[in-house]
Design a protein around this motif. Structure first.
Motif, PDB file in Angstrom:
ATOM      1  N   HIS A 103     -46.849  40.363-106.320  1.00 16.63           N
ATOM      2  CA  HIS A 103     -48.231  40.939-106.200  1.00 16.63           C
ATOM      3  C   HIS A 103     -49.143  40.828-106.847  1.00 16.63           C
ATOM      4  CE1 HIS A 103     -45.270  44.271-104.386  1.00 16.63           C
ATOM      5  NE2 HIS A 103     -46.408  44.213-103.165  1.00 16.63           N
ATOM      6  N   LEU A 104     -50.484  40.659-106.316  1.00 20.60           N
ATOM      7  CA  LEU A 104     -51.440  40.701-107.663  1.00 20.60           C
ATOM      8  C   LEU A 104     -52.028  42.273-107.253  1.00 20.60           C
ATOM      9  CD1 LEU A 104     -53.520  37.634-106.264  1.00 20.60           C
ATOM     10  CD2 LEU A 104     -51.693  37.516-108.087  1.00 20.60           C
ATOM     11  N   VAL A 105     -52.489  42.768-108.396  1.00 17.54           N
ATOM     12  CA  VAL A 105     -53.207  44.306-108.360  1.00 17.54           C
ATOM     13  C   VAL A 105     -54.301  43.898-108.854  1.00 17.54           C
ATOM     14  CG1 VAL A 105     -52.016  46.328-109.285  1.00 17.54           C
ATOM     15  CG2 VAL A 105     -50.187  45.151-108.399  1.00 17.54           C
ATOM     16  N   CYS A 106     -55.556  44.664-108.475  1.00 14.41           N
ATOM     17  CA  CYS A 106     -56.764  44.895-109.331  1.00 14.41           C
ATOM     18  C   CYS A 106     -56.576  46.631-110.159  1.00 14.41           C
ATOM     19  CB  CYS A 106     -57.621  44.702-108.230  1.00 14.41           C
ATOM     20  SG  CYS A 106     -59.035  44.949-108.912  1.00 14.41           S
ATOM     21  N   VAL A 107     -56.968  46.044-111.680  1.00 17.37           N
ATOM     22  CA  VAL A 107     -56.867  47.616-112.404  1.00 17.37           C
ATOM     23  C   VAL A 107     -57.782  48.177-112.237  1.00 17.37           C
ATOM     24  CG1 VAL A 107     -55.188  45.893-113.839  1.00 17.37           C
ATOM     25  CG2 VAL A 107     -57.228  46.312-114.725  1.00 17.37           C
ATOM     26  N   ASP A 108     -58.883  47.822-111.244  1.00 20.32           N
ATOM     27  CA  ASP A 108     -60.243  48.428-111.507  1.00 20.32           C
ATOM     28  C   ASP A 108     -60.013  49.583-109.488  1.00 20.32           C
ATOM     29  OD1 ASP A 108     -61.557  47.798-113.806  1.00 20.32           O
ATOM     30  OD2 ASP A 108     -61.950  46.041-112.952  1.00 20.32           O
ATOM     31  N   CYS A 109     -59.778  48.370-109.397  1.00 20.84           N
ATOM     32  CA  CYS A 109     -60.067  49.719-107.703  1.00 20.84           C
ATOM     33  C   CYS A 109     -58.571  48.951-107.211  1.00 20.84           C
ATOM     34  CB  CYS A 109     -61.255  48.518-106.742  1.00 20.84           C
ATOM     35  SG  CYS A 109     -60.132  47.063-105.561  1.00 20.84           S
ATOM     36  N   GLY A 110     -57.717  48.877-107.475  1.00 28.37           N
ATOM     37  CA  GLY A 110     -56.626  49.297-107.501  1.00 28.37           C
ATOM     38  C   GLY A 110     -56.076  48.202-105.649  1.00 28.37           C
ATOM     39  N   VAL A 111     -56.707  47.830-105.537  1.00 25.82           N
ATOM     40  CA  VAL A 111     -56.748  46.651-103.965  1.00 25.82           C
ATOM     41  C   VAL A 111     -54.897  45.857-104.707  1.00 25.82           C
ATOM     42  CG1 VAL A 111     -58.044  44.484-104.812  1.00 25.82           C
ATOM     43  CG2 VAL A 111     -57.226  45.291-102.432  1.00 25.82           C
ATOM     44  N   ALA A 152     -61.847  39.700-106.904  1.00 28.09           N
ATOM     45  CA  ALA A 152     -62.731  39.006-106.990  1.00 28.09           C
ATOM     46  C   ALA A 152     -64.103  40.137-107.155  1.00 28.09           C
ATOM     47  CB  ALA A 152     -63.162  37.846-106.188  1.00 28.09           C
ATOM     48  N   ASN A 153     -63.747  41.038-106.522  1.00 27.18           N
ATOM     49  CA  ASN A 153     -65.103  42.097-106.181  1.00 27.18           C
ATOM     50  C   ASN A 153     -65.193  42.384-106.933  1.00 27.18           C
ATOM     51  OD1 ASN A 153     -64.985  41.769-103.847  1.00 27.18           O
ATOM     52  ND2 ASN A 153     -64.033  43.081-103.224  1.00 27.18           N
ATOM     53  N   CYS A 154     -64.724  43.292-108.270  1.00 28.00           N
ATOM     54  CA  CYS A 154     -64.696  43.970-109.313  1.00 28.00           C
ATOM     55  C   CYS A 154     -64.624  43.367-110.359  1.00 28.00           C
ATOM     56  CB  CYS A 154     -63.574  44.902-109.989  1.00 28.00           C
ATOM     57  SG  CYS A 154     -62.990  45.825-108.351  1.00 28.00           S
ATOM     58  N   ASP A 155     -64.720  41.845-110.935  1.00 30.48           N
ATOM     59  CA  ASP A 155     -64.489  40.807-111.619  1.00 30.48           C
ATOM     60  C   ASP A 155     -65.975  40.399-111.391  1.00 30.48           C
ATOM     61  OD1 ASP A 155     -63.765  39.034-113.673  1.00 30.48           O
ATOM     62  OD2 ASP A 155     -63.951  37.157-112.123  1.00 30.48           O
ATOM     63  N   GLY A 156     -67.108  40.718-110.619  1.00 24.40           N
ATOM     64  CA  GLY A 156     -68.427  40.131-110.193  1.00 24.40           C
ATOM     65  C   GLY A 156     -69.143  41.580-110.933  1.00 24.40           C
ATOM     66  N   LEU A 157     -68.094  42.393-111.377  1.00 25.28           N
ATOM     67  CA  LEU A 157     -68.789  44.028-111.704  1.00 25.28           C
ATOM     68  C   LEU A 157     -69.130  44.069-113.250  1.00 25.28           C
ATOM     69  CD1 LEU A 157     -67.786  45.981-109.059  1.00 25.28           C
ATOM     70  CD2 LEU A 157     -70.020  45.166-109.097  1.00 25.28           C
TER      71      LEU A 157
END
Length: 158
Positions: A103-111, A152-157
């Protein structure tokens, strides 16, 4: 999330339900209609789901019932819990019911995104992990790799 598609039971579905029934029975649990619906929701999703996702897909199941049943299914080795940084755990069917993946886990949004490695890469990873385990007198059963970071969505923020 949307509703899962419903189709007549196929061989894969029948085998999945037989496996779950066996696992639950071996731990003296019943394979109830609610648990069957929960397994179907996870199987149809194609991705790890949060409790709210599951309730959205199967609105006839109460959140409290889903949570209790997820705990039983997890204890019996049918469901795997994936921790994310979002405050909601994600759930998916355990590896015996899915192909091996990571898994790839986004630590910001949780996707959470499923990742499958090439067979050659997986073999090299297994060899290295076995070597590390052997040096530590550790007997591995299986492995999972969750790579935590920013999607990608959170990295841009940032």
């Amino acid at each position: 999330m949307g509703q899962p598609t419903t189709s007549p039971p196929d061989k894969q579905s029948s085998e999945r339900h037989a496996f779950v029934h066996t696992r639950l029975s071996s731990d003296n649990h019943r394979y109830t209609t609610g648990r069957r619906r929960l397994v179907d929701a996870l199987a149809c999703s194609g991705q790890p789901l949060t409790l709210p996702d599951i309730v959205e897909i199967a609105p006839d199941l109460a959140a409290s019932s889903v949570y209790r049943n997820l705990e039983v299914l997890e204890q019996c080795g049918v469901v795997k819990r994936i921790a994310s940084g979002s405050g909601h755990a994600h759930f998916e069917l355990a590896e015996p019911l899915l192909s091996h993946h990571h898994h790839l886990v986004c630590v910001d949004c949780g996707v959470i995104e499923d990742v499958r490695l090439d067979d050659e890469v997986e073999e090299v990873l297994d060899q290295h992990l076995s070597l590390i385990a052997s040096r530590a007198s550790f007997k591995p059963l299986h492995h999972s790799l969750d790579l935590h970071g920013h999607c990608a969505n959170c990295d841009g923020l940032l």
